[in-house]
Each structure stands twice: as C-alpha cells, then as structure tokens.
Design a protein around this motif. Structure first.
Motif, PDB file in Angstrom:
ATOM      1  N   CYS A 252      44.889  42.052  44.678  1.00 18.87           N
ATOM      2  CA  CYS A 252      44.804  42.397  43.260  1.00 18.87           C
ATOM      3  C   CYS A 252      43.524  41.739  42.722  1.00 18.87           C
ATOM      4  N   HIS A 259      48.655  41.647  48.854  1.00 22.66           N
ATOM      5  CA  HIS A 259      50.055  41.627  48.436  1.00 22.66           C
ATOM      6  C   HIS A 259      50.979  42.335  49.422  1.00 22.66           C
ATOM      7  N   CYS A 313      51.775  35.248  41.776  1.00 23.58           N
ATOM      8  CA  CYS A 313      50.367  35.565  41.526  1.00 23.58           C
ATOM      9  C   CYS A 313      50.139  35.828  40.031  1.00 23.58           C
ATOM     10  N   CYS A 315      48.746  38.172  38.671  1.00 23.72           N
ATOM     11  CA  CYS A 315      48.804  39.591  38.315  1.00 23.72           C
ATOM     12  C   CYS A 315      50.208  40.032  37.909  1.00 23.72           C
TER      13      CYS A 315
END
Ligand SMILES: [Zn+2]
Length: 431
Positions: A252, A259, A313, A315
């Motif tokens: 990402c 991921h 994470c 994101c």
C-alpha cells in the motif's frame, strides 16, 4: 471507492479463525478430489479433524516444487473439461510446471489483483499501461488485466520492451499508472533523457513494480528503487507473486511490505527444520491456497525467503505483510564463511553506475566450497572498476568475489541463454 474487504480490517486472531474454517474446507476438498494429496494423506495418516488451530498445520506434510514437477497433473482436482486455461511457471529453477485454472480460479485471480490495485488506491479516472506480456503462458499478465477490469481504471496493453512506444502511449493517452519490471523503468528513463522527455512532467504517478525487489531487509528503498526515484518521482509499489500461489502480496502507500489477503491464502514462514520461525525472523514462505478449484496447494514450500510484519498498517489493513524476497532457499551461497543471497549482490552491483551489465556465477571449487565469480560489462578502466568493487564488497559483505570483464556481445549470450524466457543475472553451476 476504497477496496478494503471487512476481513482485512479485523484482528489477526479473527482472520485466523476465518482461515481455519477455510482450511478445513480445503482439506476436505483435497481428500475428495486430488490424486496427489489422497496419496500423501494416506501415507502420512493425515487426520483433518486433528487440526484445531493454524498452529496445528505443522502436523501436515509440506509439498515441494519437485512434487509439483514430478506429479504435475496428479494435482488436478477437476475433469479436463472443466479447465479454462493452462499457464506455466517460467522454469527459472528446473523444468516448468503447468498450472490449470477453472473459470472460478480465473475469477479468483482477478479478485486477487483487484485487491492489489485497491492497495494502489487507484480509481476509474486512472489509466494503467501494462508493460508485460499477456502471452507465452504467463499468468501475471492476465491477472493484472482482469484485476484492472474489476477495479475500474482504463487499460492500455503495450506489452514488454519498445521504449519509444511506451513513451508515445503515455503522452498520447495521459497514462497515470504503469505495471512493469523496475529495471525496464531505468531503460525508459535513459530513453527519456535522450529524447528530451521530462519524466516528471508526464501524467504517470504510480507503478506496480513486478519481478524484482525494491526494498532492502529494513524495508528501505534498495539501490534499484533509489536510481529510479532519483530521476522519476513516482510512487513505486512492490509486489510479490508466483504462478503456483495464484496470489499476490502488494504494498500500500505505506510501503511496509506486501499485504496478505487472508481470504485467498494461508502463509507460514518456516525454518530449515520445517518449524515456524519466531515473529519477525526470516523464513521460507510456505503457502496453502484457499478457494482454488483446479490445482489447490497445501503447505507448498515456495523456496522464497522473506520476513513477516504483523503490526497493523497505517492504511487501515490489519493483515500481515511480507517483506521483500531476500533470496531463494536453493540459491543461498556460502562464500568464505559468509552466507549470501543473489539479490544482496545485485543491490551492490547496482550501486556502481559505470557497470552496464553483470552476471553473478556460483560454482563448486576443488574443496567442495561455493566459489563466486562476477562477469562485468563496463566502459570503465578495469583496474579502477575493480578497486571500486573491492571497496564496496569488503565494506558491505566482507568478501570479494573474482571478477572478469567481458564484451557486450558476450554479456548478451550469458544473460539470454538458449530457451530462456527472461534475462538471467544469476548462474548456479554448483555440482
Ligand atoms: Zn498498508
């Protein structure tokens, strides 16, 4: 529109609970349909009921690349009439393997890259240029193509090579994203320089970078990534995938590893004894595919050495991430007491701008030890180049391999041996 399935925001233990259910379905399916796994389960007295958590996976036998090469079609779980496409691995190590896919598998493959392009935060306004082949039984080309169709961006299929055509299309259509090999981006940058094209004034913003690592073991950009970004300020998204896995691990914008998508695959990282490594340690990526119909794999040892990262994470995904491939297990070199993988050598050689091309060769010497030899093409004076390399190698790796300087024509013959589908930078001639 953000592409982020619910499961990827849940805690790791919730993801594992989900994966355990999927694993049981997979075991049942293999027991019913896979000639290879029926034999393996019988010879190892496998009892699927004894698997109560993902930690129990170690009780099940692993599958190797050699199994897949030797008993290739015994992995097929569906009648031949149900196969929609046959693809093949590139055969970098040993003979190529055929992977069959059903229509459902092709849809799973598309969903997998749909998730990847979700990691790239792309939208319907994006235009992606596919600078890779969709032919020659290459799975990835079709995977990106169908994933993009699901994710929404427009697609331009330019194929590999042809630098002038790539730039022409970018400028004509206002392409915003590329899918291609990082070292090819360097060729595009060089061509842009010759043609007075200002890379940074074009519409390209992001690249899904396939086939080569862009990060070092600390997840920092490696030499190849730095070289690209010094000339061209685009966001590089590294991705790790293979034909056998039928699954990709894509970064990402945080760029902290690729991921994991828990709905598609179970990942274990194993040591040399086949035991899980402690969190954060490097180990062999061992995978179990989920939802694959034609050729599912159980505990397949990929040979790729990676680290796992488990903290959530930025994101919004809480899934595990895989770091760059530090090397392939079979390619580990023990040279004068130092253990090395080819990517570390490549990264060092990439730091020397005057080296045009190189090939790393490993052989077995008379004392049965690994011997390293680097072939180099350069316009630099050879003694000066050697002094430069000596400094770099002694500083970073503590050892200095032998070097030979060869012509561009000789280099081409080394890098593209007969029958090779891609460029070879590592020759393993060990006995
Ligand atoms: Zn992330």
């Amino acid at each position: 529109m953000a592409i982020l399935p619910e499961i990827e925001k849940q805690s790791l233990s919730e993801q594992q609970r989900f994966q355990l259910e999927q694993l049981h379905l997979t075991l049942e399916y293999l027991q019913q349909h896979s000639p290879f796994y029926q034999r393996l389960f019988a010879s190892h007295a496998v009892q699927p009921d004894s698997i109560r958590s993902l930690d129990d996976l170690v009780r099940l036998p692993t599958t190797s690349k050699e199994d897949l090469q030797r008993y290739n079609m015994d992995f097929l779980c569906v009648p031949a009439a149900a196969v929609q496409e046959y693809v093949a691995t590139s055969g970098t190590l040993g003979s190529p393997v055929t992977i069959a896919l059903t229509e459902k598998d092709l849809q799973r493959l598309a969903y997998n890259e749909y998730l990847s392009f979700g990691c790239l935060e792309c939208s319907e306004d994006d235009i992606f240029q596919l600078m890779l082949t969709l032919d020659r039984q290459f799975m990835a080309g079709v995977a990106y193509y169908s994933g993009l169709r699901q994710a929404g961006p427009a697609i331009v299929r330019t194929g590999p090579g042809l630098t002038a055509l790539q730039w022409d299309t970018i400028q004509r259509l206002g392409v915003t994203g590329l899918v291609g090999v990082p070292s090819f981006l360097l060729k595009m940058i060089a061509y842009a320089g010759e043609q007075q094209i200002d890379c940074n004034a074009t519409t390209v913003r992001k690249v899904l970078a396939i086939g080569e690592s862009l990060r070092d073991d600390q997840l920092e950009p490696n030499t190849l990534a730095r070289k690209i970004q010094d000339a061209w300020q685009i966001q590089l998204y590294s991705t790790y995938a293979s034909t056998e896995m039928q699954t990709a691990f894509t970064e990402c914008p945080a760029g902290k590893g690729g991921h994991h998508h828990p709905e598609l695959i179970i990942v274990e990282l194993l040591d040399d004894e086949g035991q899980p490594v402690p969190a954060g340690e490097k180990g062999e990526v061992t995978i179990t595919t989920l939802g694959v119909e034609a050729m599912p794999l159980l505990r397949y040892r990929t040979g790729d050495i990676c680290r796992g990262y488990y903290e959530p994470c930025s994101c919004g995904r809480s899934t595990m991430r895989l770091g760059p491939v530090l090397g392939r297990k079979q390619q580990m070199i023990k040279f004068k007491g130092t253990s090395l993988y080819p990517p570390a050598l490549f990264d060092l050689l990439n730091q020397v701008p005057v080296i045009d091309e190189y090939v790393v060769e490993v052989t077995t010497d008379e004392t049965q030890q690994d011997d390293l030899h680097i072939y180099i093409a350069t316009s630099m004076q050879h003694d000066a180049c050697n002094r430069l390399l000596e400094q770099l190698f002694r500083h970073k790796l503590r050892v200095m391999p032998r070097t030979s300087y060869i012509t561009d024509a000789e280099m081409l013959r080394l890098q593209f041996p007969e029958g090779s589908r891609k460029l070879v930078r590592f020759r393993d001639l060990r006995s």
